[in-house]
Design an enzyme around this catalytic site. Structure first.
Site, PDB file in Angstrom:
ATOM      1  N   TYR A 142       0.850  -1.139   0.001  1.00  0.00           N
ATOM      2  CA  TYR A 142       0.169   0.007   0.187  1.00  0.00           C
ATOM      3  C   TYR A 142       1.010   1.304   0.064  1.00  0.00           C
ATOM      4  O   TYR A 142       1.439   1.563   1.026  1.00  0.00           O
ATOM      5  CB  TYR A 142      -0.930  -0.090   1.235  1.00  0.00           C
ATOM      6  CG  TYR A 142      -1.956   1.056   1.290  1.00  0.00           C
ATOM      7  CD1 TYR A 142      -1.990   1.884   0.337  1.00  0.00           C
ATOM      8  CD2 TYR A 142      -2.890   1.248   2.490  1.00  0.00           C
ATOM      9  CE1 TYR A 142      -3.259   2.803   0.262  1.00  0.00           C
ATOM     10  CE2 TYR A 142      -3.832   2.367   2.344  1.00  0.00           C
ATOM     11  CZ  TYR A 142      -3.965   2.934   1.421  1.00  0.00           C
ATOM     12  OH  TYR A 142      -4.830   4.093   1.345  1.00  0.00           O
ATOM     13  N   LYS A 170      -1.368  -1.520  -4.012  1.00  0.00           N
ATOM     14  CA  LYS A 170      -2.497  -0.728  -4.017  1.00  0.00           C
ATOM     15  C   LYS A 170      -1.802   0.700  -3.976  1.00  0.00           C
ATOM     16  O   LYS A 170      -1.114   1.304  -3.308  1.00  0.00           O
ATOM     17  CB  LYS A 170      -3.221  -0.715  -2.668  1.00  0.00           C
ATOM     18  CG  LYS A 170      -4.301   0.268  -2.453  1.00  0.00           C
ATOM     19  CD  LYS A 170      -5.065   0.268  -1.086  1.00  0.00           C
ATOM     20  CE  LYS A 170      -6.100   1.502  -1.053  1.00  0.00           C
ATOM     21  NZ  LYS A 170      -6.802   1.428   0.345  1.00  0.00           N
TER      22      LYS A 170
END
Length: 299
Positions: A142, A170
């Site tokens: 992320y 992500k």
């Protein structure tokens, strides 16, 4: 049993970063979490992220995190990927959370770049690899420098992608050029982590989204992705443009605040927020209603 995945879409295509429902007195609402998870999957999500930022992970205990994973897996784990947020800025703590999530039945891990500490790239690499080595679960990175204070460099992303269990990223960096560079040079499955860039990121190689607005428009997000992947770019663009009021409206203030307000408006489990977050004001709720209506969301 986790839902079917492929190397190209290890966690599905449409995932929502789910809020954590609380009871009126601020306790964990596990029944509400199961009802909300079921609703989200019924609405078009094939994955859910729990214990992420939208799940108010900074203010839930380790025990609550484990309980939430178990509850959501029990409710929808046979038909949706349940990805547990385990990243902190403490490598040892993150490793323990990863093992706990695996024991609770999670299908994958979301590992945010360590925030506040601003480690160098080698520190980011070692931190992430140590977490990935702690379990047998696939990992989604992320990358969100706006919150973490430091970005994962192109080279670090490519290097991390060589780990057999680090399979996805992500992307909330807001840099399409950086995304294109890393996608072209790694096998990481790329997921948009910034709703307004969902369609642009698909155009440079993303395979899906980890969305906040998926709480209210998961079906539309799936239609947009399906249209783009089948070559109907005009339809995908039209859907994306139609959702612009939702993308902007849900983030007029901190995203969890308005997401819980939107769920309240729809009669879905949400509950209060834990400090330092606060509930939406009447003025913010009135504007949210206008924004959602402009984006085709029926309340």
């Amino acid at each position: 049993m986790a839902p079917t995945s492929t190397p190209q879409t290890p966690f599905g295509r449409v995932l929502t970063a789910m809020v954590t429902p609380f009871t009126a007195d601020g306790g964990l609402d596990l029944d509400g979490a199961q009802r909300l998870a079921t609703h989200l999957v019924d609405s078009g999500n094939d994955g859910l992220v729990v214990n992420g930022t939208t799940g108010e992970s900074p203010t839930t205990s380790d025990a609550e995190k484990a309980q939430l994973v178990r509850a959501v897996v029990e409710a929808v784990g046979d038909r949706a990927h349940v990805v547990a947020g385990v990243g902190t800025n403490d490598t040892h703590h993150s490793t323990e959370l990863a093992r706990q999530a695996e024991a609770a039945g999670a299908h994958g891990l979301l590992v945010v770049t360590p925030y506040y500490s601003k480690p160098p790239q080698e520190g980011l690499y070692r931190h992430t690899v140590q977490i990935a080595d702690a379990t047998g679960l696939p990992v989604m990175l992320y990358d969100i420098p706006g919150r973490s204070g430091v970005a994962l460099a192109h080279e670090t992303l490519v290097r991390l992608g060589e780990h057999p269990r680090i399979v996805a990223n992500k992307d909330a960096k807001g840099d399409l050029g950086a995304a294109a560079w890393a996608i072209a040079r790694s096998d990481l499955a790329w997921y948009s982590g910034d709703d307004i860039l969902n369609l642009p990121l698909l155009s440079v190689g993303a395979v899906g989204v980890v969305s906040v607005v998926g709480h209210v428009v998961a079906g539309e997000l799936r239609s947009m992705i399906d249209a783009y992947l089948t070559g109907d770019v005009a339809k995908a663009t039209a859907i994306h443009q139609g959702l612009l009021p939702v993308f902007s409206g849900m983030f007029r203030t901190q995203g969890v605040i308005l997401t819980k307000a939107a769920l309240d408006l729809q009669g879905l489990p949400a509950g209060p927020l834990r400090p330092p977050l606060i509930g939406a004001t009447p003025e913010e709720i009135a504007q949210l209603k206008k924004d959602l209506a402009a984006g085709g969301v029926h309340l």
